[in-house]
Design an enzyme around this catalytic site. Structure first.
Site, PDB file in Angstrom:
ATOM      1  N   LYS A 162     -57.020 -37.559  37.495  1.00 29.72           N
ATOM      2  CA  LYS A 162     -57.019 -37.011  38.856  1.00 29.72           C
ATOM      3  C   LYS A 162     -58.114 -37.758  39.620  1.00 29.72           C
ATOM      4  O   LYS A 162     -59.210 -37.238  39.874  1.00 29.72           O
ATOM      5  CB  LYS A 162     -57.252 -35.493  38.821  1.00 29.72           C
ATOM      6  CG  LYS A 162     -56.881 -34.801  40.109  1.00 29.72           C
ATOM      7  CD  LYS A 162     -56.820 -33.306  39.910  1.00 29.72           C
ATOM      8  CE  LYS A 162     -56.872 -32.548  41.233  1.00 29.72           C
ATOM      9  NZ  LYS A 162     -55.863 -32.878  42.214  1.00 29.72           N
TER      10      LYS A 162
HETATM   11  N1  PMP Z   1     -49.832 -33.823  41.830  1.00 27.68           N
HETATM   12  C1  PMP Z   1     -50.827 -34.082  42.694  1.00 27.68           C
HETATM   13  C2  PMP Z   1     -50.856 -35.387  43.405  1.00 27.68           C
HETATM   14  C3  PMP Z   1     -51.822 -33.120  42.918  1.00 27.68           C
HETATM   15  O1  PMP Z   1     -52.823 -33.370  43.775  1.00 27.68           O
HETATM   16  C4  PMP Z   1     -51.756 -31.877  42.251  1.00 27.68           C
HETATM   17  C5  PMP Z   1     -52.810 -30.839  42.498  1.00 27.68           C
HETATM   18  N2  PMP Z   1     -53.896 -30.988  41.610  1.00 27.68           N
HETATM   19  C6  PMP Z   1     -50.697 -31.655  41.367  1.00 27.68           C
HETATM   20  C7  PMP Z   1     -49.748 -32.641  41.181  1.00 27.68           C
HETATM   21  C8  PMP Z   1     -50.571 -30.352  40.624  1.00 27.68           C
HETATM   22  O2  PMP Z   1     -51.576 -30.218  39.674  1.00 27.68           O
HETATM   23  P1  PMP Z   1     -52.162 -28.794  39.252  1.00 27.68           P
HETATM   24  O3  PMP Z   1     -50.967 -27.917  39.039  1.00 27.68           O
HETATM   25  O4  PMP Z   1     -52.891 -29.081  37.983  1.00 27.68           O
HETATM   26  O5  PMP Z   1     -53.014 -28.322  40.343  1.00 27.68           O
END
Ligand code: PMP
Length: 298
Positions: A162
């Site tokens: 991330k």
């Molecule tokens: N894809 C992207 C690009 C994101 O920013 C997020 C948010 N973190 C997600 C998917 C979903 O991830 P999560 O469910 O872990 O928040």
């Protein structure tokens, strides 16, 4: 000077955890010659607290450390220390329901592409943040554009991280979509397959089953995996498979999942309209029950 919770993000009251201690909000600052600002040496998390409990906190702290590792830097704080710091931030700011943003980055000890002697830093902020999409709009489903930008191949960038750098594509896509009157954008991947939205994963429903793309070049979201589990608990079949944009016409429902977006129904993607938001409503309710502890974790 703005105070309270509605001012710009660098001018608010409260406490931010910064490299091991809680500092007054406005003092949580970095220098302009920080490696992160120039070369995107930065990773972050987004997590939510509900009723005083941070949902799947340890999974978020683990992902944060792994994200940094994938960019080649190790955080000197353990998962347990990061978990404890997050809880401390929530408490110091007297929040029970909040969005939380841990962010880790390389500092300013070296300047240049090489990370050199840069030291890792970690800050954790929290703020009260309601629904990501306007509930009035989201109740009938949001409208997605199809982004001109694509998710890069995993050999181009570490897509499991991330990493702030990967969000350049998301910001470009979101800005483009909003400028055209849409609420968000669907991004395809480098092969032209359906990938995800700019801050959330995507699901489609057809004949009672759910279909979602294989997360081989984008984030396998914590909410995504949670919602897959909730759907299976209801006896709904969930199929992870490559999905091509030509298939959009044949889907009956679609929705997004993400920590910020939770479960958000989609009304349309480009020219394709979906007839119902029923599955999204059901799973959003299940998700709300789960995060509030009204139904148990798997
Ligand atoms: N894809 C992207 C690009 C994101 O920013 C997020 C948010 N973190 C997600 C998917 C979903 O991830 P999560 O469910 O872990 O928040």
């Amino acid at each position: 000077m703005a105070t309270g919770k509605d001012g710009p993000f660098d001018d608010r009251d409260g406490w931010i955890w910064f490299d091991g201690e809680l500092v007054p909000w406005r003092e949580a600052q970095v220098h302009v010659l920080t490696h992160a600002l120039h070369y995107a040496s930065s990773v972050f998390e987004g997590q939510r607290a509900y009723n005083g409990t941070i949902f799947k906190l340890t999974e978020h702290s683990e992902r944060l450390r792994r994200s940094a590792s994938l960019l080649g830097f190790e955080l000197p704080w353990s998962v347990e220390e990061i978990d404890a710091a997050c809880k401390g931030v929530l408490k110091a700011n007297k929040f029970t329901d909040a969005y939380m943003r841990p962010v880790a980055w390389r500092g300013s000890e070296s300047m240049g592409v090489a990370p050199g002697k840069t030291r890792p830093h970690l800050a954790i902020a929290a703020w009260e943040w309601g629904k990501y999409f306007d509930p009035e709009i989201a109740k009938d489903g949001i409208r997605l554009d199809i982004a001109p930008w694509r998710r890069p191949a995993p050999y181009t960038a570490p897509s499991e991280s991330k990493a702030a750098g990967l969000y350049m594509i998301c910001t470009l896509s979101k800005q483009h979509a909003e400028s055209r009157g849409y609420h968000d954008a669907l991004m395809l991947d480098w092969r032209g397959r359906v990938a995800e939205a700019t801050g959330a994963n995507i699901f489609f429903a057809k004949n009672g089953a759910l279909h979602t793309p294989v997360p081989d070049c984008f984030l396998d979201g914590i909410t995504r995996r949670t919602v897959m589990d909730l759907a299976r608990r209801r006896g709904i079949e969930v199929v992870e498979r490559p999905i091509w944009p030509e298939e959009l016409e044949g889907f009956q429902q679609a929705f997004l999942t993400g920590t910020a977006a939770e479960v958000t129904a989609i009304q349309s993607i480009g020219p394709y309209q979906f007839g119902s938001v029923e599955m999204a409503r059901q799973l959003d309710k299940d998700y709300e029950d789960l995060v509030h502890g009204r139904i148990p974790n798997a």
